[in-house]
Write a protein that holds these residues in place. Structure first.
Motif, mmCIF file in Angstrom:
data_model
loop_
_atom_site.group_PDB
_atom_site.id
_atom_site.type_symbol
_atom_site.label_atom_id
_atom_site.label_comp_id
_atom_site.label_asym_id
_atom_site.label_seq_id
_atom_site.Cartn_x
_atom_site.Cartn_y
_atom_site.Cartn_z
ATOM 1 N N VAL A 101 28.988 -17.375 63.739
ATOM 2 C CA VAL A 101 27.531 -17.513 63.793
ATOM 3 C C VAL A 101 26.882 -16.513 62.844
ATOM 4 O O VAL A 101 27.531 -15.576 62.371
ATOM 5 N N LYS A 102 25.603 -16.702 62.577
ATOM 6 C CA LYS A 102 24.860 -15.700 61.822
ATOM 7 C C LYS A 102 24.705 -14.450 62.686
ATOM 8 O O LYS A 102 24.558 -14.536 63.906
ATOM 9 N N GLY A 163 39.949 -18.259 67.125
ATOM 10 C CA GLY A 163 39.479 -17.010 66.540
ATOM 11 C C GLY A 163 40.232 -16.560 65.315
ATOM 12 O O GLY A 163 39.635 -16.083 64.342
ATOM 13 N N ALA A 164 41.559 -16.707 65.335
ATOM 14 C CA ALA A 164 42.360 -16.268 64.195
ATOM 15 C C ALA A 164 42.041 -17.070 62.939
ATOM 16 O O ALA A 164 42.024 -16.535 61.828
ATOM 17 N N LEU A 169 38.891 -17.519 57.712
ATOM 18 C CA LEU A 169 37.834 -18.213 56.991
ATOM 19 C C LEU A 169 36.736 -17.235 56.569
ATOM 20 O O LEU A 169 36.284 -17.237 55.416
ATOM 21 N N LEU A 170 36.339 -16.384 57.493
ATOM 22 C CA LEU A 170 35.263 -15.440 57.204
ATOM 23 C C LEU A 170 35.677 -14.406 56.169
ATOM 24 O O LEU A 170 34.880 -14.020 55.310
ATOM 25 N N ALA A 171 36.925 -13.977 56.230
ATOM 26 C CA ALA A 171 37.405 -12.951 55.299
ATOM 27 C C ALA A 171 37.301 -13.405 53.850
ATOM 28 O O ALA A 171 37.103 -12.581 52.951
ATOM 29 N N GLU A 180 29.215 -13.361 61.730
ATOM 30 C CA GLU A 180 30.068 -12.607 62.641
ATOM 31 C C GLU A 180 30.779 -13.563 63.594
ATOM 32 O O GLU A 180 30.371 -14.723 63.761
ATOM 33 N N ILE A 181 31.836 -13.044 64.228
ATOM 34 C CA ILE A 181 32.552 -13.784 65.263
ATOM 35 C C ILE A 181 32.392 -12.990 66.551
ATOM 36 O O ILE A 181 33.076 -11.982 66.755
ATOM 37 N N PRO A 182 31.455 -13.374 67.422
ATOM 38 C CA PRO A 182 31.266 -12.641 68.671
ATOM 39 C C PRO A 182 32.549 -12.603 69.502
ATOM 40 O O PRO A 182 33.434 -13.455 69.358
#
Length: 214
Positions: A101-102, A163-164, A169-171, A180-182
């Motif tokens: 999410v943002k 999550g992994a 993906l985010l990296a 961010e990933i809460p």
């Protein structure tokens, strides 16, 4: 198992756009990742060559039951429903369904109940969204990278996956500081390597490989 050894080759279905489990390395242009490492270890244990066949979540079981691949090593969550169609080796990775999410947008899980959420077709995450958040608008995509692109374009407000996978993906995102990933999770996911129903010999050989690695 006997057919694989006789042919001298094992064909394994993997992802090619799902870091860190299976993706194309931009420098070498070769498939790499956590699942690719496991596929290589299985082939080495059996003493055969490895052939990789790329897949997406929705096509994993059809490829296996139609004998187009010998096994699936593709971030494959073990469920009772899937276990009626294929057999799973012992779990080799544990994660949980989370959300990308943002920053600061959805501080609590319940804040997502009416959101527009991107998911991947044929995944347990897609199914879980319909169960847990029946009022949310779920948009399904073939790959997680496409879902995230839709989020960055404003077409969805959040992207869900294990999550992994979201972390990988985010990296790689050039604008990762915006997201961010809460810590909250919607489920716990156990990944397993799948073989066709009744292929006990191959499943046992895979388990032996996993036990040696661990």
């Amino acid at each position: 198992l006997d057919d694989i050894k006789k042919a001298g080759k094992i064909t394994v279905a993997v992802f090619d756009s799902n870091p860190p489990f299976g993706y194309v390395d931009q420098q070498s242009k070769n498939l790499t990742g956590y699942d690719i490492d496991f596929a290589n270890e299985i082939a080495a244990k059996l003493g055969v060559k490895l052939e990789l066949k790329t897949t997406n979540p929705a096509n994993r079981i059809p490829l296996l039951v139609s004998s187009k691949v010998d096994t699936v090593v593709a971030a494959f969550t073990i469920t009772d429903e899937r276990a009626q169609q294929v057999d799973f080796a012992t779990p080799y990775f544990v994660t949980g369904q989370q959300f990308l999410v943002k920053k600061g947008k959805f501080p609590k899980l319940e804040d997502l109940k009416n959101a527009k959420i991107g998911a991947v077709k044929g995944t347990t995450g897609e199914q879980q969204l319909h169960t847990s958040f029946p009022q949310a608008k779920v948009l399904s995509f073939d790959e997680i990278a496409v879902a995230f692109a839709a989020q960055r374009n404003g077409n969805v407000q959040a992207t869900t996956q294990d999550g992994a996978i979201l972390a990988g993906l985010l990296a790689a995102a050039p604008d990762k500081a915006k997201y961010e990933i809460p810590s909250y999770k919607l489920s716990v996911e156990n990944y397993g390597i799948a073989v066709k129903k009744g292929e006990t010999g191959l499943k046992n050989a895979i388990n032996q490989t996993l036990f040696v690695i661990s």
